[in-house]
Design an enzyme around this catalytic site. Structure first.
Site, PDB file in Angstrom:
ATOM      1  CB  SER A 173      -0.907   0.013   1.232  1.00  0.00           C
ATOM      2  OG  SER A 173      -0.150   0.268   2.407  1.00  0.00           O
TER       3      SER A 173
ATOM      4  CG  ASP B 138      -2.102  -3.001  10.768  1.00  0.00           C
ATOM      5  OD1 ASP B 138      -3.210  -2.813  11.312  1.00  0.00           O
ATOM      6  OD2 ASP B 138      -1.713  -2.364   9.773  1.00  0.00           O
TER       7      ASP B 138
ATOM      8  CB  SER C  97     -11.699   0.053  13.546  1.00  0.00           C
ATOM      9  OG  SER C  97     -11.410   0.094  14.919  1.00  0.00           O
TER      10      SER C  97
ATOM     11  NE  ARG D 297      -8.835   1.477  17.850  1.00  0.00           N
ATOM     12  CZ  ARG D 297      -8.811   2.649  17.205  1.00  0.00           C
ATOM     13  NH1 ARG D 297      -9.264   3.736  17.804  1.00  0.00           N
ATOM     14  NH2 ARG D 297      -8.364   2.735  15.975  1.00  0.00           N
TER      15      ARG D 297
ATOM     16  NE  ARG E 293     -10.226  -4.878   5.559  1.00  0.00           N
ATOM     17  CZ  ARG E 293      -9.879  -6.106   5.170  1.00  0.00           C
ATOM     18  NH1 ARG E 293     -10.761  -7.096   5.258  1.00  0.00           N
ATOM     19  NH2 ARG E 293      -8.674  -6.353   4.732  1.00  0.00           N
ATOM     20  N   GLY E 294     -10.029  -1.290   3.093  1.00  0.00           N
ATOM     21  CA  GLY E 294      -9.209  -0.710   2.032  1.00  0.00           C
ATOM     22  C   GLY E 294      -8.157   0.234   2.560  1.00  0.00           C
ATOM     23  CG  ASN E 295      -5.186   1.741  -0.227  1.00  0.00           C
ATOM     24  OD1 ASN E 295      -5.997   2.602  -0.537  1.00  0.00           O
ATOM     25  ND2 ASN E 295      -4.503   1.062  -1.139  1.00  0.00           N
TER      26      ASN E 295
ATOM     27  CD  GLN F 241      -3.572   6.339  -0.990  1.00  0.00           C
ATOM     28  OE1 GLN F 241      -3.717   5.298  -0.351  1.00  0.00           O
ATOM     29  NE2 GLN F 241      -2.537   7.137  -0.807  1.00  0.00           N
TER      30      GLN F 241
ATOM     31  NE  ARG G 156      -9.605   2.130   5.400  1.00  0.00           N
ATOM     32  CZ  ARG G 156      -9.366   1.722   6.637  1.00  0.00           C
ATOM     33  NH1 ARG G 156      -9.836   2.423   7.649  1.00  0.00           N
ATOM     34  NH2 ARG G 156      -8.654   0.654   6.870  1.00  0.00           N
TER      35      ARG G 156
END
Length: 252
Positions: free
Chosen positions: A25, A98, A143, A145, A163-165, A167, A169
């Site tokens: 990523s 992570d 998340s 949390r 989900r996703g990196n 960019q 999101r």
């Protein structure tokens, strides 16, 4: 401040570069490049003394289900650690939030770079903060949390899987998949992204364990890697992470 070790020029063979393993990523690559730059500066080594090796992880490949359903945090480190044990790479660079708290036999995760901002950021193209979200607004997050804390204060909101990196999101926000999301301030800072964001104080939204920290893993039997990494280790970050990771670490 807090680094141990002093600068020592290392010899190198450009045909056999020091291999840095990472996810692919943009944020993971930025962290790997920061690691390389710090190693270059600490040891007086040129760019071609290093090679950044991209490794695809299960967490990257599976994007249609929550992490909690497919195995949790280790899904972002498993394949990279396998490459490290197989000696296809010399060190592995991880986002510490992570990284699972258990360690694979034969590996050491004991080098940390200076920590970035630990806070979460509220990100929206429409609203300035959580308090501005109207009843029933859709917030995207993967998340547990963040979901739990948000719904504790705003049970009227609709929270969807996101989900996703970084960019990916941001693109989802532009496509109206959600009205808002949360991202780590550290990631936005490291990428230099100018996005509409509001940093949330830790008393209002508790960050993930080790958020904002980069950790570097090596083989226990690799004395050269240990010497290389000792020169860039940040003691203060290491102490703080040791305290945080001593507590149970639920899925983020």
């Amino acid at each position: 401040r807090g680094n141990r070790g002093t600068m020592k020029t290392q010899t190198y063979d450009a045909t056999n570069p020091f291999r840095i393993g990472t996810r692919g990523s943009p944020l993971a690559l930025a962290q790997a490049h920061e690691t390389r730059e710090r190693l270059m500066a600490a040891h007086g080594m040129p760019d071609d003394a290093f090679e950044i090796t991209v490794i695809k992880t299960t967490g990257d490949n599976v994007q249609d289900r929550p992490l909690s359903e497919i195995g949790g945090k280790g899904l972002f480190t498993k394949e990279i650690e396998e490459a490290l044990m197989a000696r296809r790479i010399d060190i592995a660079v991880h986002s510490m939030k992570d990284a699972p708290t258990y360690r694979q036999p034969g590996l050491a995760l004991a080098t940390y770079l200076p920590r970035e901002d630990v806070r979460d950021a509220f990100v929206s193209l429409k609203y300035a903060g959580i308090a501005d979200l109207p009843k029933g607004a859709t917030v995207g997050t993967s998340s547990l949390r963040r979901r739990a804390q948000l719904l504790n204060t705003r049970p009227d909101l609709n929270v969807v899987e996101f989900r996703g990196n970084v960019q990916t999101r941001l693109k989802k926000l532009g496509d109206d998949v959600a009205d808002a999301t949360f991202l780590a301030m550290a990631g936005l800072n490291r990428l230099g992204l100018d996005v509409p964001k509001h940093a949330i104080e830790v008393d209002d939204l508790l960050p993930a364990v080790a958020q904002g920290a980069i950790g570097i893993e090596r083989r226990l039997d690799d004395s050269r890697a240990q010497e290389m990494l000792d020169a860039i280790h940040n003691t203060e970050t290491g102490q703080r992470l040791a305290a945080e990771r001593a507590f149970p670490n639920p899925p983020d």
